[in-house]
Design a protein around this motif. Sequence first.
Motif, PDB file in Angstrom:
ATOM      1  N   GLU A   1       0.335   3.028 -16.468  1.00 23.20           N
ATOM      2  CA  GLU A   1      -0.413   4.323 -16.515  1.00 23.20           C
ATOM      3  C   GLU A   1      -1.632   4.685 -15.856  1.00 23.20           C
ATOM      4  N   PRO A   2      -2.240   3.543 -15.757  1.00 23.99           N
ATOM      5  CA  PRO A   2      -3.546   3.993 -14.607  1.00 23.99           C
ATOM      6  C   PRO A   2      -3.340   4.238 -13.194  1.00 23.99           C
ATOM      7  N   MET A   3      -2.079   3.677 -12.696  1.00 26.08           N
ATOM      8  CA  MET A   3      -1.342   4.167 -11.371  1.00 26.08           C
ATOM      9  C   MET A   3      -0.961   5.494 -11.569  1.00 26.08           C
ATOM     10  N   ALA A   4      -0.304   6.118 -12.576  1.00 25.50           N
ATOM     11  CA  ALA A   4       0.036   7.504 -12.870  1.00 25.50           C
ATOM     12  C   ALA A   4      -1.211   8.356 -12.890  1.00 25.50           C
TER      13      ALA A   4
ATOM     14  N   HIS B   1       4.737   5.570 -25.337  1.00 24.20           N
ATOM     15  CA  HIS B   1       3.197   5.660 -25.137  1.00 24.20           C
ATOM     16  C   HIS B   1       2.964   6.468 -24.037  1.00 24.20           C
ATOM     17  N   ALA B   2       3.641   6.506 -22.813  1.00 24.29           N
ATOM     18  CA  ALA B   2       3.360   7.385 -21.820  1.00 24.29           C
ATOM     19  C   ALA B   2       3.734   8.683 -22.188  1.00 24.29           C
ATOM     20  N   GLU B   3       4.601   9.072 -22.880  1.00 21.89           N
ATOM     21  CA  GLU B   3       4.833  10.368 -23.396  1.00 21.89           C
ATOM     22  C   GLU B   3       3.452  10.773 -24.180  1.00 21.89           C
ATOM     23  N   GLN B   4       2.967  10.082 -25.210  1.00 21.37           N
ATOM     24  CA  GLN B   4       1.948  10.213 -26.125  1.00 21.37           C
ATOM     25  C   GLN B   4       0.688  10.573 -25.036  1.00 21.37           C
TER      26      GLN B   4
END
Length: 248
Positions: free
Chosen positions: A79-82, A104-107
């Motif tokens: 997530e931080p890389m994205a 979690h990514a979608e949220q």
Amino acid sequence: MQASQTTVDPAEIAKFEAMAAEWWDPHGKFKPLHMLNPCRLDYITTQVAAQFERDLTAQAPFEGLRILDIGCGGGLLSEPMARLGAEVVGADAAERNIPVAQIHAEQSGLTIDYRHTTAEAMAGAGEQFDAVLNMEVVEHVADPLGYLTACKDLLKPGGIQICSTLNRNPKSYVMAIIGAEQVMRWLPKGTHDWTKFITPDELYDLLAQSGMEPVDRKGFVFNPILWSWSLSDRDLSVNYVTASVKPG
């Protein structure tokens, strides 16, 4: 026999599948990783930015970079890389981790390509990345050299791999096995097998054998008074991290 069957350890995968739902609970079974994550991210972002001459103060400094988070778990690094602008693939051999990471990514409003797969399978499919994040995985595989060779194959020439693991010595046994698992109960008993821990010199040698050029290593040091982690140039006695580059 496929290469992936030589490195994936089914017993290790079962351990992490049993804990999958707790990935994003900062007070749960993955509390140590949540505590360590800012320190890990500091090292990762600094090394990747230096390798590709990126300005970390820019809005999306990793835009245009394709990054693989191998052994991604619930996505604590993906997530931080994205958010930094990278195109991120998160891969894990533990199937139950993937839906946890996806939800979690979608949220969080992030687009991340999460996959239930292995480094060997991706390398066999010809996948290529600018950077591979290989954090706290190598001590859980059956064949470290085979696994690291697959990670090297996944990198473009000039690509960088960040690899962290645990040193093997009496201090790491006391800290990681007795302290983290038995006293603090940060992790379930049996999460780590001390005999699979790898010394910094051994890891450098394995990386070189795989075809990489090791360029840096630092320790992750826990301060029990400040209750925080920091990077150290000298103390690699327990947790440590390396950077290596694929020759261009």
